[in-house]
Write an enzyme that holds these catalytic residues in place. Structure first.
Site, mmCIF file in Angstrom:
data_model
loop_
_atom_site.group_PDB
_atom_site.id
_atom_site.type_symbol
_atom_site.label_atom_id
_atom_site.label_comp_id
_atom_site.label_asym_id
_atom_site.label_seq_id
_atom_site.Cartn_x
_atom_site.Cartn_y
_atom_site.Cartn_z
ATOM 1 C CD GLU A 1 86.035 58.554 58.926
ATOM 2 O OE1 GLU A 1 85.232 59.479 59.061
ATOM 3 O OE2 GLU A 1 87.106 58.486 59.553
ATOM 4 C CD GLU B 1 92.038 62.621 54.543
ATOM 5 O OE1 GLU B 1 92.452 63.458 55.345
ATOM 6 O OE2 GLU B 1 90.955 62.037 54.647
ATOM 7 N N GLY C 1 93.106 58.201 61.793
ATOM 8 C CA GLY C 1 92.641 57.866 63.126
ATOM 9 C C GLY C 1 93.388 56.715 63.785
ATOM 10 C CB SER D 1 97.776 59.867 62.445
ATOM 11 O OG SER D 1 96.797 58.855 62.597
HETATM 12 C C1 PEP Z 1 90.471 62.537 58.675
HETATM 13 O O1 PEP Z 1 89.428 62.629 59.292
HETATM 14 O O2 PEP Z 1 90.465 62.641 57.461
HETATM 15 C C2 PEP Z 1 91.720 62.344 59.399
HETATM 16 C C3 PEP Z 1 92.837 62.524 58.744
HETATM 17 O O3 PEP Z 1 91.631 61.998 60.702
HETATM 18 P P1 PEP Z 1 92.875 61.881 61.736
HETATM 19 O O4 PEP Z 1 93.603 63.186 61.688
HETATM 20 O O5 PEP Z 1 92.213 61.647 63.060
HETATM 21 O O6 PEP Z 1 93.718 60.745 61.307
#
Ligand code: PEP
Length: 248
Positions: free
Chosen positions: A94, A163, A169, A208
């Protein structure tokens, strides 16, 4: 037995309030050892509200690459340390996408964090388009090299979080096999800089993760824990994930 202690990180992002601080700290405080290392990264304003407890540590979600001075709105590594943070998330997708953080800034943030005594949790990951173009490993190698090629000594003081951007998300998690393949690749890739540090490096997965899917992820050899967004705002779910990580 796993040689790297599992790590579970809560990334609250710009969510949460004093009630959640209280509920989360109470729930984590009653969990019985053995536990994974548990790190809560709330908005920095809440760091001081968390009671100290051996079951968890605190972290931040971002830091300035500058040390001190006229940088309106920024928070320095030293300030985070003084607020009780032991770690800091760096290079979350992000921040890369919404705030234009480039590899060079992220590299500087990792360095500044370590020099101040914070453990950086370096986030790397490919977009959906990059995965579909089969550029995943190339993108990850670039993101890792940007930090460690010129400063390999930082590897021994870091955590890396894989990630995939398409899994954050979205409710669409990487399969354990997909994540394991990437983690193994990253560990092997980083071994060129410091084989021992790469072997000891904790590589956690984010995207997630829930109480329902974490066990299969934790069972993979190179997945050393998780970075959790949405599910870290639910006290029961996050506690359950921590409990499952300790058994992996
Ligand atoms: C994150 O914020 O890095 C993340 C993995 O969010 P989520 O678990 O909601 O996918």
């Amino acid at each position: 037995m796993r040689q790297r202690k599992p790590l579970v990180v809560a990334n609250w992002k710009m969510n949460g309030n004093s009630e959640l601080v209280q509920q989360m700290s109470e729930a984590l405080s009653v969990l019985k050892q053995p536990l994974p290392d548990i790190l809560i990264c709330p908005p920095v304003i809440f760091l001081a509200d968390f009671p100290k407890h051996p079951n968890y540590k605190l972290g931040a979600q971002n830091l300035s690459e500058q040390l001190v001075g006229a940088f309106t709105g920024e928070i320095s590594a030293d300030m985070l340390c003084a607020s009780g943070a032991s770690s800091v998330i760096v290079g979350h997708s992000e921040r890369r996408a919404l705030y234009g953080e480039q590899d060079s800034v992220i590299s500087q943030k990792v360095k500044v964090a370590i020099e101040a005594g914070l453990t950086p949790i370096l986030c790397v990951g490919e977009t959906l388009a990059q995965r579909e173009e089969e550029k995943t490993l190339q993108v990850l190698a670039r993101q890792l090299d940007a930090v460690y090629a010129a400063q390999p000594h930082l590897l021994a003081h870091s955590v890396v979080s894989y990630e995939p951007v398409w899994a954050i998300g979205t409710g669409r998690t990487a399969t354990p096999e997909q994540a394991q393949q990437v983690h193994q690749f990253m560990r092997q890739h980083l071994a060129q800089y410091d084989a021992e540090a790469a072997n000891e490096l904790r590589i956690i997965y984010g995207g997630s993760v829930t109480a329902a899917n974490c066990e299969a992820l934790f069972a993979e050899a190179d997945i050393d824990g998780a970075l959790i967004g949405g599910a870290s705002l639910k006290v029961a779910d996050f506690s359950a994930i921590c409990t499952m990580a300790k058994d992996s």
